[in-house]
Design an enzyme around this catalytic site. Sequence first.
Site, PDB file in Angstrom:
ATOM      1  N   ASN A  29      22.031   3.673 -37.683  1.00  0.00           N
ATOM      2  CA  ASN A  29      20.701   3.826 -36.603  1.00  0.00           C
ATOM      3  C   ASN A  29      20.641   2.596 -35.914  1.00  0.00           C
ATOM      4  O   ASN A  29      19.909   1.788 -36.168  1.00  0.00           O
ATOM      5  CB  ASN A  29      19.691   4.594 -37.444  1.00  0.00           C
ATOM      6  CG  ASN A  29      18.454   4.776 -36.653  1.00  0.00           C
ATOM      7  OD1 ASN A  29      18.524   4.741 -35.433  1.00  0.00           O
ATOM      8  ND2 ASN A  29      17.287   4.856 -37.541  1.00  0.00           N
ATOM      9  N   LYS A  57      18.661   0.757 -34.202  1.00  0.00           N
ATOM     10  CA  LYS A  57      17.174   0.664 -33.599  1.00  0.00           C
ATOM     11  C   LYS A  57      16.986  -0.704 -32.855  1.00  0.00           C
ATOM     12  O   LYS A  57      16.257  -1.507 -33.294  1.00  0.00           O
ATOM     13  CB  LYS A  57      16.426   0.409 -35.033  1.00  0.00           C
ATOM     14  CG  LYS A  57      16.533   1.639 -35.955  1.00  0.00           C
ATOM     15  CD  LYS A  57      15.310   1.856 -36.940  1.00  0.00           C
ATOM     16  CE  LYS A  57      15.837   1.761 -38.300  1.00  0.00           C
ATOM     17  NZ  LYS A  57      14.698   1.540 -39.402  1.00  0.00           N
ATOM     18  N   HIS A  65      12.687  10.994 -38.978  1.00  0.00           N
ATOM     19  CA  HIS A  65      12.685   9.929 -39.627  1.00  0.00           C
ATOM     20  C   HIS A  65      11.439   9.213 -39.779  1.00  0.00           C
ATOM     21  O   HIS A  65      10.218   9.663 -38.839  1.00  0.00           O
ATOM     22  CB  HIS A  65      13.444   8.909 -38.419  1.00  0.00           C
ATOM     23  CG  HIS A  65      13.821   7.491 -38.889  1.00  0.00           C
ATOM     24  ND1 HIS A  65      13.045   6.431 -38.808  1.00  0.00           N
ATOM     25  CD2 HIS A  65      15.010   7.067 -39.333  1.00  0.00           C
ATOM     26  CE1 HIS A  65      13.413   5.427 -39.290  1.00  0.00           C
ATOM     27  NE2 HIS A  65      14.693   5.691 -39.559  1.00  0.00           N
ATOM     28  N   GLU A  73      10.039   6.680 -38.874  1.00  0.00           N
ATOM     29  CA  GLU A  73       9.187   6.004 -37.700  1.00  0.00           C
ATOM     30  C   GLU A  73       8.607   7.152 -36.783  1.00  0.00           C
ATOM     31  O   GLU A  73       7.784   6.963 -36.409  1.00  0.00           O
ATOM     32  CB  GLU A  73      10.108   4.996 -36.914  1.00  0.00           C
ATOM     33  CG  GLU A  73      10.473   3.659 -37.836  1.00  0.00           C
ATOM     34  CD  GLU A  73      11.627   3.050 -37.707  1.00  0.00           C
ATOM     35  OE1 GLU A  73      12.623   3.270 -36.774  1.00  0.00           O
ATOM     36  OE2 GLU A  73      12.330   2.281 -38.367  1.00  0.00           O
ATOM     37  N   GLU A 128      15.080   7.910 -47.503  1.00  0.00           N
ATOM     38  CA  GLU A 128      14.656   6.790 -46.788  1.00  0.00           C
ATOM     39  C   GLU A 128      13.188   6.480 -47.482  1.00  0.00           C
ATOM     40  O   GLU A 128      12.399   6.823 -46.870  1.00  0.00           O
ATOM     41  CB  GLU A 128      14.879   6.673 -45.462  1.00  0.00           C
ATOM     42  CG  GLU A 128      16.085   6.730 -44.993  1.00  0.00           C
ATOM     43  CD  GLU A 128      16.278   6.204 -43.657  1.00  0.00           C
ATOM     44  OE1 GLU A 128      17.262   5.421 -43.389  1.00  0.00           O
ATOM     45  OE2 GLU A 128      15.518   6.459 -42.836  1.00  0.00           O
ATOM     46  N   GLY A 136      13.528  -1.583 -43.233  1.00  0.00           N
ATOM     47  CA  GLY A 136      13.558  -2.803 -42.282  1.00  0.00           C
ATOM     48  C   GLY A 136      12.562  -3.953 -43.115  1.00  0.00           C
ATOM     49  O   GLY A 136      12.259  -4.956 -42.673  1.00  0.00           O
ATOM     50  N   SER A 148      17.163  -0.742 -46.126  1.00  0.00           N
ATOM     51  CA  SER A 148      17.749  -2.201 -46.354  1.00  0.00           C
ATOM     52  C   SER A 148      19.004  -2.186 -46.780  1.00  0.00           C
ATOM     53  O   SER A 148      19.332  -3.063 -47.722  1.00  0.00           O
ATOM     54  CB  SER A 148      16.628  -3.014 -47.090  1.00  0.00           C
ATOM     55  OG  SER A 148      15.324  -3.020 -46.439  1.00  0.00           O
TER      56      SER A 148
HETATM   57  P1  13P Z   1      16.935  -0.595 -42.159  1.00  0.00           P
HETATM   58  O1  13P Z   1      18.464  -0.445 -42.883  1.00  0.00           O
HETATM   59  O2  13P Z   1      16.845  -1.539 -41.256  1.00  0.00           O
HETATM   60  O3  13P Z   1      16.099  -0.792 -43.437  1.00  0.00           O
HETATM   61  O4  13P Z   1      16.466   0.887 -41.689  1.00  0.00           O
HETATM   62  C1  13P Z   1      16.706   1.906 -42.381  1.00  0.00           C
HETATM   63  C2  13P Z   1      16.588   3.208 -41.635  1.00  0.00           C
HETATM   64  O5  13P Z   1      15.616   3.576 -41.098  1.00  0.00           O
HETATM   65  C3  13P Z   1      17.919   3.814 -41.134  1.00  0.00           C
HETATM   66  O6  13P Z   1      17.612   5.120 -40.300  1.00  0.00           O
END
Ligand code: 13P
Length: 262
Positions: free
Chosen positions: A12, A14, A97, A99, A169, A175, A215
């Site tokens: 992903n 981001k 997701h 977010e 997740e 993150g 992560s």
């Molecule tokens: P990270 O791997 O940066 O923790 O993000 C995970 C994520 O949200 C993937 O969609």
Amino acid sequence: MRNNRKIMIAGNWKEHFTVSEASHFLHKLEESVISHHSIEVVLFPNILTLQPLSTQLDRRKFRLGAQDGYYEDAGAYTGEVSMAMLRDLVHYVLVGHSERRHLFNESDSIVAKKAQAAVRNGIMPILCVGETLQERLANETKQIIHNQLTAGLMHLTSTEASAIVIAYEPVWAIGTGEFAKPDQVEEVILYIRKQVAELLGERASRHIRILYGGSVDDQNARSFLDISSCDGALIGGASLNHLKFSKVVESAYRVQQQRTGQ
Ligand code: 13P
């Protein structure tokens, strides 16, 4: 019992890449990722870059996914990009997701409509579920997962749902560098499979792929991929490092070889 679900490594992206930055990064990835038929590698760049990347992409190595998509196929919805518009570009789309849920207030019912719209347009949704830290500390993890799953799968038939992907997740692991422990991941994935069995039947539960995200990087990926009920990883930050991402793909390949006894 041996499973024949294909491991998926999903990146992903981001990052607010411009078209040329995304293209440059894809070029680096194409050089470092080795393609393996037994592993599915899916990239989720931002919507603006999907179209140009789709012409550049080496389809033997990668598939494309969208980070989001709108649930109405047509109509006046200024600024939205519908699943119908995405259908010729992507195989997958992320829905729910964390977010989107937390920063953009997406409710379970919106997530359900997006999952339905994706399936209606021939795109496979990756339904993201996961608890916040507060919810985990209050022992509410299973309840939250149950609610998100029940709502997210609400409009899908059993056959449709068995083709989708679920990503566990935990919000506190996204993150933050603080990844979940493999036994925590295994417990939730087994719970998700049990819920899917109850909602959609045993067959769907055996077929559905469940990923872990939060992560994940080249150092810890193997510990999640070694969980037999875990079918891959959804990776944010580390997917933007071509060397780390290609190492995760290699780990997945080795795990898949073990799983299939090669
Ligand atoms: P990270 O791997 O940066 O923790 O993000 C995970 C994520 O949200 C993937 O969609």
